[in-house]
Design a protein around this motif. Structure first.
Motif, mmCIF file in Angstrom:
data_model
loop_
_atom_site.group_PDB
_atom_site.id
_atom_site.type_symbol
_atom_site.label_atom_id
_atom_site.label_comp_id
_atom_site.label_asym_id
_atom_site.label_seq_id
_atom_site.Cartn_x
_atom_site.Cartn_y
_atom_site.Cartn_z
ATOM 1 N N LEU A 493 0.830 -1.191 0.000
ATOM 2 C CA LEU A 493 0.000 0.000 0.000
ATOM 3 C C LEU A 493 0.876 1.257 0.000
ATOM 4 O O LEU A 493 0.651 2.188 -0.776
ATOM 5 N N VAL A 527 -5.658 4.349 6.563
ATOM 6 C CA VAL A 527 -5.935 3.046 5.950
ATOM 7 C C VAL A 527 -5.526 1.929 6.901
ATOM 8 O O VAL A 527 -6.268 0.963 7.115
ATOM 9 N N ASN A 534 -8.710 1.281 1.038
ATOM 10 C CA ASN A 534 -7.664 1.527 0.039
ATOM 11 C C ASN A 534 -8.195 2.375 -1.114
ATOM 12 O O ASN A 534 -7.489 3.267 -1.627
#
Length: 624
Positions: A493, A527, A534
């Motif tokens: 991420l 997140v 996301n």
């Protein structure tokens, strides 16, 4: 012969690099002011200075500084709410910044250099206005290093810690305007030995040094934070220092073009000697151009100016000779005239033109006694400027008889260069008595991990693909990536957000450059804490770019980007399927792709894609 056809070994090419890189520190090198750049519109006040060269400890004046001082200019400085008395040169400097010294010692390790026992701050005379004090403070930190290239080792002679100069903002009617936000930012200078023998090796060496610098994670990134100077000579030429190469990719072209320039100047000198050429005395030829239709000359004369000329005996056809693309010997002459305030020169290899008639050219030749094998150069300006500028042309024409002059030149965007000033000499440096020496201690300084090693580690430890791992390691957000991953943010991420997502938003004209580390870190932490899916990252980053004064949590709440619970997602999915009931009955699961996009749009990034996908499949199966 083109530059690409030269045998550099036969020509005796010798080159060296000086890499200047700003360091990422909290404060400046000799004061506690921040290192962030400001917009000129933010300046709260201005002040002016006139600078003059000083003598060295031996009573000598540096030639480069002396020539610079001949140009009478006023220097105006933009000061901000963060500007202090040290930056204005109204207060002595403070001690050398420890954070900057530690960063330079890390760089020294990567370059295999030996730190000095005691580092003394020196003053380097600079009277172009870029330092309010008239000098730049510089400290030798390490010596005797080496880097490897495919064409052999390149020695690293010295590693300096310096203060950055003020940023040139604009030319004014009276001189130059500078901004003080950049002045004093810590700057590392890396000087190689003259071990480089090809343009390609120069580029490879610069890239290697750039990679080592970025490996520390302690250097600034972005336009203007790194500059390269290149020293170039060939056996029959002379050492020329080329300042201000902004892009690494330009270095090989700069070296090629400088070799070509020196080759052409050597050949011109040979031809001039064969012709027994000489340079005459300058003289006033204003009367020749009375009633001229040349806009440039008429403008000077209508303001009470003069036209000065110099006969260049035996120079016919050579002043207009192209030495590198779009630059001629006459351009070299013009550079020197411009340094003394003139707009440039005209010469008979290009005349009649620019409103100057053939009759005026004939009269000009007659006035200075020039024959058919001679050239004439002229300067039209106010009388003082014209006289000073034509003398500069005379001096440069005389050096053309000898070959290549040693000088400092500035890099142009097209890979060519222009004259700046003579090479500085030893008289330029003398001790700084206001700052005590320091004793560098490298024992507590960890050796940084190379970027090439980071790429491998990111693949092994974080399971990133090679391409993404390389983007992160070499990207400007690498230090932030490492910090947030240590704090528990998912590496994939973090990597995709800092590289792929920001790049995509930039292409969509989102002003991502206003986003600081605190914005990016905050979004990733939302997140990680389950407060933002996301899919909501691009929307939240866009919102923050539009109003960067908000925190990520505030922006997420105001934009309605918080995560939706499963019941909200179930309800949104059911509504989408209901609206498309006929399509679902006819296509069944083949309708999934189109409906998935519609569901994500309806939820506006509030839900994780995996959850939406799972619930959508279940809803379609119920109705198919």
């Amino acid at each position: 012969m083109t530059a690409s056809e030269y045998d550099y070994d036969e020509l005796g090419l010798v080159a060296g690099l000086e890499i200047h890189q700003q360091l990422e520190t909290a404060t400046k090198l000799f004061c506690q002011c921040p290192t962030e750049l400001r917009e000129p519109e933010e300046a709260e006040r201005t002040f002016t200075r006139y600078l003059h060269p000083t003598r060295s400890e031996l009573g000598e004046i540096d030639e480069a500084a002396l020539e610079e001082s001949k140009v009478d200019r006023e220097f105006e400085y933009l000061a901000y709410d963060s500007t202090c008395l040290v930056e204005e040169d109204d207060e002595p400097p403070q001690e050398l910044d420890e954070e900057a010294l530690e960063a330079v010692l890390e760089i020294a390790q990567l370059l295999e250099m030996e730190p000095v026992d005691q580092a003394h701050v020196m003053r380097k005379i600079v009277v172009d206005g870029s330092n309010t004090s008239g000098f730049q403070r510089s400290t030798l930190v390490a010596t005797d290093g080496e880097i490897e290239t495919s064409d052999g080792a390149v020695g690293v002679e010295d590693l300096m810690l310096e203060e950055e100069s003020a940023q040139r903002v604009a030319e004014t009617d009276d001189g130059v305007r500078y901004s003080l936000d950049r002045l004093g930012i810590p700057l590392v200078e890396i000087g190689t030995k003259p071990d480089i023998s090809t343009p390609e090796q120069a580029l490879e060496a610069a890239e290697r040094i750039g990679m080592l610098l970025r490996s520390t994670g302690k250097v600034k990134r972005g336009l203007g934070t790194i500059r390269q100077d290149v020293n170039v000579s060939i056996e029959a030429g002379a050492r020329v220092e080329i300042k201000g190469v902004q892009s690494l990719d330009d270095i090989d072209d700069i070296v090629r073009n400088e070799v070509a320039r020196q080759v052409e100047l050597v050949e011109i000198a040979d031809e001039l000697r064969n012709r027994e050429a000489s340079v005459g005395d300058s003289q006033d030829v204003t009367d020749v151009f009375e009633g001229t239709e040349s806009g440039v000359i008429e403008g000077a004369l209508s303001s009470g100016g003069s036209v000065m000329a110099v006969p260049l005996c035996g120079f016919d056809g050579l002043v207009g000779h192209e030495i590198v693309p779009d630059r001629r010997l006459g351009t070299e002459f013009s550079d020197h005239a411009k340094r003394h305030g003139a707009g440039g020169i005209f010469h008979t290899d290009e005349l009649p033109a620019y409103g100057v008639t053939e009759h005026e050219v004939d009269a000009l030749r007659e006035a200075v006694g020039a024959g058919p094998d001679d050239a004439v150069a002229i300067v039209a300006d106010d009388t003082d400027t014209a006289e000073t500028a034509i003398e500069a042309v005379v001096e440069r024409a005389e050096t053309a008889l000898e070959g290549v002059p040693e000088e400092t030149r500035g890099a142009n965007d097209d890979g060519t260069t222009r004259y700046l000033r003579p090479l500085p000499g030893a008289a330029r440096m003398y001790p700084e008595t206001d700052v005590p020496p320091v004793e560098p201690d490298p024992s507590d300084v960890p050796e940084p991990e190379l970027l090439t090693e980071k790429v491998e580690r990111y693949q092994d430890e974080y399971d990133l693909g090679e391409g993404l791992a390389e983007q992160v390691a070499y990207g400007k957000h690498m230090p932030l990536f490492e910090d947030v991953v240590v704090d528990g943010v998912d590496p994939t991420l973090a990597a995709s957000t800092l590289e792929s997502t920001l790049t995509e938003l930039r292409r969509d004209d989102v002003s991502v450059e206003v986003l600081g580390d605190e914005h990016l870190r905050g979004v990733l932490e939302l997140v990680e804490d389950g407060e933002l899916p996301n899919e909501g990252v691009p929307d939240l980053l866009t919102a923050l770019a539009e109003e960067p004064d908000r925190t990520p949590a505030e922006a997420a709440e105001e934009e309605g980007l918080g995560g939706a619970d499963e019941s909200e997602v179930q309800e949104a999915v059911a509504e989408v399927v209901e609206r498309n009931e006929q399509q679902v009955e006819e296509e069944g699961m083949q309708a999934f792709s189109g409906l998935m996009g519609e569901c994500m749009g309806a939820l506006r990034g509030k839900a994780d894609g995996d959850l939406v996908s799972e619930l959508l499949r279940e809803e379609i199966q119920k109705r198919a």
